[in-house]
Motif scaffolding. Structure first.
Motif, mmCIF file in Angstrom:
data_model
loop_
_atom_site.group_PDB
_atom_site.id
_atom_site.type_symbol
_atom_site.label_atom_id
_atom_site.label_comp_id
_atom_site.label_asym_id
_atom_site.label_seq_id
_atom_site.Cartn_x
_atom_site.Cartn_y
_atom_site.Cartn_z
ATOM 1 N N ASP A 137 0.815 -1.220 0.000
ATOM 2 C CA ASP A 137 0.000 0.000 0.000
ATOM 3 C C ASP A 137 0.848 1.271 0.000
ATOM 4 O O ASP A 137 0.357 2.352 -0.328
ATOM 5 N N ASN A 141 0.693 -0.769 -4.644
ATOM 6 C CA ASN A 141 -0.772 -0.724 -4.547
ATOM 7 C C ASN A 141 -1.308 0.693 -4.356
ATOM 8 O O ASN A 141 -2.515 0.900 -4.303
ATOM 9 N N ARG A 142 -0.415 1.654 -4.228
ATOM 10 C CA ARG A 142 -0.829 3.027 -3.942
ATOM 11 C C ARG A 142 -1.819 3.593 -4.966
ATOM 12 O O ARG A 142 -2.749 4.316 -4.587
#
Length: 465
Positions: A137, A141-142
């Motif tokens: 994240d 995955n940001r």
């Protein structure tokens, strides 16, 4: 004749003095760096009123998840201290939970990247933090929450740094890859070389951070060309004191510290490389310009100890220690470093004896200028959150109110080429006394001694020209 001899000797002595630097003339450069590292720990342990390394770590946990503590975990770990404090790990994981509860779309990705580095420093699995994949994240995955480059080249750089700490793999099918990160970073290079957070003017801090990210890829031809352009620009920008100027056109500890970290990441010796020696002064001489008697560092000369200046200088010193002792780069977590826990513990205990119980370093107060503005550290906007992050739900309202009050009192100023922001965690206070670097450089004492002998010889000789 005697006068001519004296003139020649004095000229030679002065020439020799310029060709050497004060820092490298110490008996042992590694010991000197180690002493400076432990000086920072002495300052911070007095500030925390900690009597042992364990207590030091536990008290850092009160601000875990915030830059004021996280960078100490990171640097301590890279210095060889076991940071697996139960309180610290719990507090850092709680901070991660707060970020997720706040919503990742509204949280700065650099906050996620920094706390992930702090958890790594505490030997935690960042792919499983409270059943959440923090690594993903904060990097590949940001885009599911917000563009990774929303904070410009800064967030791209730290995403690459985080992925490379332990050579993490990226799942197939992700739009964010190492190749894309390197390419996207280099696409942001300025027309004349170097990098900036905003605008078109070279920013020393950001350029140095990019170099740290690109260091593992320095053998790629295009990357190497970009790195060389940056190094040439940074070499030209170095002040005669060995330090670097920030947006304020004043030399600062933070800008100098980031360049120190950049060159060590690239395998360049900051004590001997001629590109980074000006007027006989090395990068470490430049950093030493901001060292105060208690072990902490000031933002600019003539100011009191500053939190951000101190922990960035701490990171820089640790990076040099690792370089000189044969360790890997500061952000390379793949190797094991020397265990310095005992020496750190000894330094902390000495500090407690020196300072009275419960006494902390004085809290800096805001120094207002005639136009009611404050010169602050730009790095706070680049790398850190502008607001002090809340650590627990029951304290969010109170902290938000304090931050709001500070914003109402101080005006932020921004232009295309510079950003003046508020370091809300620790404002700067003007010293009553102008700061001068600690101690007299060794070579100055030697010069004085030699000149003294020359004068005595001349007087005793009593000759004529």
């Amino acid at each position: 004749m005697i006068k001519k001899v004296i003139a020649v000797i004095i000229s030679l002595v002065l020439a020799i003095a310029v060709s050497f630097n004060a820092f490298s003339l110490e008996n042992n450069a590694l010991d000197s760096v180690k002493s400076a590292v432990e000086g920072v720990l002495a300052y911070k342990s007095a500030d925390l009123n900690a009597s042992s390394t364990t207590e030091f770590l536990d008290r850092l946990s009160k601000n875990a998840g915030d830059f004021s503590s996280d960078w100490y975990y990171i640097a301590l770990s890279r210095y060889g201290v076991n940071c697996e404090s139960e309180k610290s790990i719990t507090a850092l994981k709680d901070a991660v939970e707060d970020f997720y509860n706040e919503g990742l779309a509204s949280v700065k990705v650099t906050d996620l990247q920094r706390v992930a580095l702090a958890l790594l420093a505490c030997n935690q699995d960042i792919t499983n933090v409270n059943s959440r994949n923090l690594l993903a994240d904060a990097t590949y995955n940001r885009p599911a929450f917000r563009p990774l480059d929303a904070q410009g080249v800064n967030s791209l750089s730290y995403a690459l740094i985080l992925l490379d700490t332990k050579n993490y793999s990226i799942p197939k099918g992700k739009t964010i890859t190492r190749e894309k990160l390197v390419s996207d970073i280099m696409d942001k290079e300025l027309e004349n070389g170097g990098y900036a957070l905003f605008g078109k003017g070279l920013d020393v801090d950001i350029t140095a951070i990019v170099l740290q990210a690109l260091a593992p890829y320095k053998n790629r031809s295009k990357v190497k060309e970009s790195i060389n352009r940056c190094l040439n620009l940074l070499s030209k920008r170095q002040d005669e004191s060995g330090a670097y100027k920030s947006f304020s056109n004043q030399i600062t500890a933070e800008s100098t510290a980031q360049v120190v970290m950049a060159v060590t990441a690239l395998g360049i010796n900051p004590l001997t490389d001629s590109r980074f020696i000006k007027n006989g002064k090395t990068l470490l001489d430049g950093l030493n310009e901001f060292k105060l008697s208690g072990g902490g560092y000031c933002h600019m000369q003539g100011y009191e100890v500053n939190n951000i200046a101190t922990y960035q200088s701490f990171c820089a010193l640790v990076s040099v220690y690792r370089f000189l002792s044969g360790g890997s780069a500061f952000f390379d977590f793949s190797d094991k470093q020397n265990d310095n826990t005992q020496s750190v513990d000894k330094a902390v205990k000495k500090t407690v004896k020196k300072h009275s119980a419960g006494k902390k370093s004085p809290e800096p107060k805001t120094n207002k200028s005639k136009n009611n503005s404050v010169i602050k550290n730009i790095y706070n906007s680049k790398l850190e959150n502008k607001t002090v992050k809340t650590k627990r739900n029951n304290s969010k309202t109170e902290k938000t109110k304090k931050i709001s009050d500070k914003k109402n009192k101080i005006t932020n100023k921004k232009t295309e080429s510079e950003i003046v922001v508020i370091n809300e965690s620790q404002p700067i206070k003007k010293s009553e006394k102008k700061h001068t670097p600690e101690g007299t450089p060794l070579y100055i004492d030697s010069i004085i001694l030699i000149i003294g002998y020359v004068i005595v010889f001349a007087v005793k000789s009593g000759g004529k020209e």
